[in-house]
Design a protein around this motif. Structure first.
Motif, PDB file in Angstrom:
ATOM      1  N   TYR A 192       0.847  -1.196   0.000  1.00  0.00           N
ATOM      2  CA  TYR A 192       0.000   0.000   0.000  1.00  0.00           C
ATOM      3  C   TYR A 192       0.882   1.245   0.000  1.00  0.00           C
ATOM      4  O   TYR A 192       1.720   1.435   0.893  1.00  0.00           O
ATOM      5  CB  TYR A 192      -0.931   0.038   1.224  1.00  0.00           C
ATOM      6  CG  TYR A 192      -1.702   1.337   1.278  1.00  0.00           C
ATOM      7  CD1 TYR A 192      -2.833   1.530   0.492  1.00  0.00           C
ATOM      8  CD2 TYR A 192      -1.261   2.399   2.079  1.00  0.00           C
ATOM      9  CE1 TYR A 192      -3.508   2.736   0.494  1.00  0.00           C
ATOM     10  CE2 TYR A 192      -1.937   3.614   2.089  1.00  0.00           C
ATOM     11  CZ  TYR A 192      -3.059   3.776   1.289  1.00  0.00           C
ATOM     12  OH  TYR A 192      -3.720   4.977   1.279  1.00  0.00           O
ATOM     13  N   GLU A 193       0.716   2.029  -1.017  1.00  0.00           N
ATOM     14  CA  GLU A 193       1.360   3.329  -1.069  1.00  0.00           C
ATOM     15  C   GLU A 193       0.210   4.342  -1.071  1.00  0.00           C
ATOM     16  O   GLU A 193      -0.825   4.089  -1.687  1.00  0.00           O
ATOM     17  CB  GLU A 193       2.191   3.495  -2.350  1.00  0.00           C
ATOM     18  CG  GLU A 193       3.213   2.384  -2.603  1.00  0.00           C
ATOM     19  CD  GLU A 193       2.624   1.187  -3.349  1.00  0.00           C
ATOM     20  OE1 GLU A 193       1.569   1.350  -3.992  1.00  0.00           O
ATOM     21  OE2 GLU A 193       3.213   0.094  -3.268  1.00  0.00           O
ATOM     22  N   PRO A 194       0.367   5.479  -0.351  1.00  0.00           N
ATOM     23  CA  PRO A 194      -0.713   6.457  -0.351  1.00  0.00           C
ATOM     24  C   PRO A 194      -1.114   6.796  -1.788  1.00  0.00           C
ATOM     25  O   PRO A 194      -0.258   7.040  -2.635  1.00  0.00           O
ATOM     26  CB  PRO A 194      -0.094   7.669   0.359  1.00  0.00           C
ATOM     27  CG  PRO A 194       0.977   7.086   1.220  1.00  0.00           C
ATOM     28  CD  PRO A 194       1.515   5.917   0.462  1.00  0.00           C
ATOM     29  N   GLY A 195      -2.378   6.768  -2.040  1.00  0.00           N
ATOM     30  CA  GLY A 195      -2.865   7.022  -3.399  1.00  0.00           C
ATOM     31  C   GLY A 195      -3.373   5.764  -4.079  1.00  0.00           C
ATOM     32  O   GLY A 195      -4.129   5.823  -5.048  1.00  0.00           O
TER      33      GLY A 195
END
Lengths: 482, 178
Positions: B140-143
């Motif tokens: 999970y990467e922000p965005g």
């Protein structure tokens, strides 16, 4: 032609199965090439792990084949001088077949299983220490209101890996009331000793779980009898007790845990340690031999998107000459596209008998925010480690900083860590830097390139957490899922 | 000729195998009651996210997943913890301290995780109404939630991109949500 007919039949069978909507086929292939830059005459390592699972109606089948040529050691102190034959590893790591019908399960092959909290029995793959504690055998399960697990299994002996240790047991749990569940375990383990005969541990345990609205409590108690017949050694009686309590008052969730282990250490268990950092009482003594302790924690939801987490634990042995304490305080913030967390961590261990003392404390942070149209995640910690061994006292610092940035599909992670003897030696100290690039070259295929040095352990990078071995060099990984 | 026949059969099989249904599962929730895939199906898309208490990106993803759960009433967000049994109290306490609208399940022995080849968290799967896996994402990467939302909107038959002024209106919890 003779070869073609079976092939055609096999493919037709698969085609027939494939036409069914309830055929599930999934797998992953992980290929990696490692070039190690520390003194090592081999330097180059290749690993490929292929695993797949097939589910059809009530049947499921899974396998994993791993080739490590040679196996890259996860031990920091172990440097391979040469390519040694026992490091060339090739074979099936996992093979199982199971049948499920409603609440019933029959399973044969590699087993991952736990009874209760794992205190009495847990068969699992320990990724942190690269240890495979999984048993192989038969398992029967019934999973409804009444839950029953029964297994008969073996695992390679520690004293002689060509021979087997045995583990067999039964675990049952039933909700006697809507708010109360009771469980019981009976387990036997036969371990091959260095003398060539078997010792046997019989473990009998009981547990209760109470849960109503905002209140939850659990307690588990077990007794262990170790028999060492034929070795002219007396048997050992031991016991383990672990309990937890949790209360929720709207914005505040608070709880505690208590543990007491006395001669309750054996293979295939995973003892709850009742502290935030999951630390043992002493580094030179296995958990479960002789220890007692408590833990208290609170999660508090504060206004404006803040959350506070407080955790404190203490443990000691019967003679009180071994003691440890563990503390954690963390403050989290979430608001819009910004998320931040900062924490204070503290672990202290004392061993009066050996005149040893050590303390480790560190502030840590994690910050995620948009910057220049990208999302940036910064994390870091500044660890101070103080030690005393007899009259010798030492102190050093381990700072660590990491920045992860997403550039479209490309993920880049930059890391740096160091080891400072004192603040005057900052310029003379060694600095380890590393970089990982992640790029999905296809929808289900991902390329990872790591270059640099890292200390190993649990690492969260480019949005994924995993356990890695201490490493210096270059590593290229290609992971494909299907 | 035989080779061509083999090839055709193989292609047929692969074509059929490309359909990717979610394996059946039966996992305990926070109250210790079993939840099956069958019970979750039929209400709309399902987002299944595997997480662990030690995983910072997993915790970073949770508020974004919760926003999706609040925004799309027919979406069921299922969090599956792969924490060891001894760490489950900690994981439960963490979730209790938040006001998330998730169905929370526990897979300590990695029964479902193994079927889906989940090893490193977070690992996210989006299922359509019938239980077919339509999208997976590791990490999970922000965005990333923007892509999750796009997939969910496609499943709901909405425009891929949400209108700018679309507000989040908290809906009532579904019966399965903890």
């Amino acid at each position: 032609m003779r070869r073609l007919i079976p092939l055609l039949l096999f493919v037709s069978l698969l085609a027939g199965l494939g036409a069914q909507s309830n055929l599930v086929l999934s797998g992953v292939n992980e290929a990696s090439f490692t070039y190690r830059t520390v003194p090592d005459s081999l330097n180059a390592y290749f690993r490929n792990a292929f695993s797949f699972g097939l589910g059809y109606r009530n049947f499921s089948f899974g396998m994993k084949f791993v080739a490590e040529l040679p196996k890259y050691s996860t031990s920091q102190s172990e440097l391979l001088d040469d390519l040694v034959s026992d490091r060339l590893d090739l074979g099936w790591r996992e093979l199982y077949a199971s049948y499920t019908k409603g609440a019933y399960l029959i399973h044969a092959g590699t087993i991952e299983e736990s009874f209760g909290s794992g205190m009495t029995f847990r068969s699992f793959e320990d990724l942190e220490f690269d240890a495979d504690n999984r048993v192989t055998g038969f398992k029967f399960g019934y999973d409804d209101l009444l839950r029953i697990k029964a297994l008969y299994s073996g695992i390679a002996s520690i004293s002689n890996p060509d021979k087997l240790d045995l583990a067999y047991g039964l675990d049952a749990e039933y909700p006697v009331l809507s708010i109360l569940s009771l469980g019981a375990t009976a387990l036997a383990q036969r371990n091959l000793t260095a003398f060539g005969n078997y010792s046997q541990s019989d473990v009998f345990g009981g547990r209760a779980k109470f849960q109503t609205g905002a209140f939850e409590a659990s307690v588990e108690y077990a007794r262990r009898e170790l028999y060492r017949r034929g070795m002219d050694l007396p048997g050992i009686s031991g016991s383990g007790l672990y309990g937890t309590l949790s209360l929720n008052f709207g914005a505040v969730t608070a709880g505690g845990a208590y543990k007491r282990y006395d001669q309750f250490q054996y293979r295939l268990q995973d003892l709850p340690l009742a502290n935030h950092h999951n630390e043992t009482l002493a580094d030179n003594q296995g958990s479960g031999t002789d220890e007692e302790g408590f833990q208290g924690w609170a999660y508090i939801a504060l206004p404006a998107g803040f959350n506070l987490n407080l955790d404190y634990a203490e443990a000691w042995n019967d003679a009180q000459d071994m003691r440890m304490n563990d503390a954690y305080a963390g403050l989290e913030y979430t608001g819009g596209s910004i998320a931040a967390a900062m924490s204070w961590n503290h672990i202290e261990k004392v061993d009066d008998a050996l005149s040893k003392w050590q303390k480790e404390y560190y502030p840590a942070f994690n910050l995620s925010f948009p910057a220049w149209g990208r999302n940036l995640v910064l994390s870091g910690e500044f660890k101070t480690i103080e030690k005393q061994d007899q009259a010798l006292e030492s102190r050093h610092y381990e700072p660590k900083l990491q920045a992860d940035i997403g550039l479209g599909k490309l993920g880049v992670s930059l890391g740096m860590q160091s080891w400072w003897h004192d603040f005057s030696s900052l310029t003379d100290s060694r600095y380890w830097t590393n970089m990982e690039i992640k790029y999905p070259i296809l929808a289900d295929t991902e390329l990872l390139l790591f270059a640099g040095t890292e200390a190993g352990g649990k690492v969260c990078r480019n949005g994924v957490c995993r356990y890695v071995a201490p490493f210096s060099g270059l590593r290229l990984e290609l992971n494909t899922r299907f | 000729m035989h080779k061509i026949l083999c090839l055709i059969l193989l292609v047929l099989w692969l074509g059929a195998a490309l359909a990717n249904p979610m394996p059946e599962f039966r996992l305990p929730n926070e109250q210790g009651q079993n939840v099956t895939l069958e019970e979750l199906l039929g209400r709309g898309p399902i987002l299944i996210d595997f997480w662990a208490d030690y995983c910072q990106p997993c915790k970073l993803a949770m508020p974004a997943l919760n926003e999706l759960a609040l925004k799309y009433d027919s979406l069921t967000v299922v969090l599956v913890s792969i924490d060891a049994p001894k760490m489950q109290t900690k994981a439960k306490t963490y979730l209790k301290s938040k006001d998330f609208r998730f169905v929370t399940l526990f897979d300590a022995d990695k029964i479902l995780a193994k079927k889906l080849n989940v090893v490193n968290p977070p690992h996210t799967f989006i299922l359509d109404n019938s239980g077919e896996i339509v999208y997976t994402h590791l990490g999970y990467e922000p965005g990333t939630e923007a892509e999750y939302e796009r997939q969910i909107r496609l499943l709901l038959g909405l425009d891929e991109t949400p209108p700018v002024d679309e507000e989040i209106v908290p809906q009532e919890k579904s019966p399965c949500a903890d």
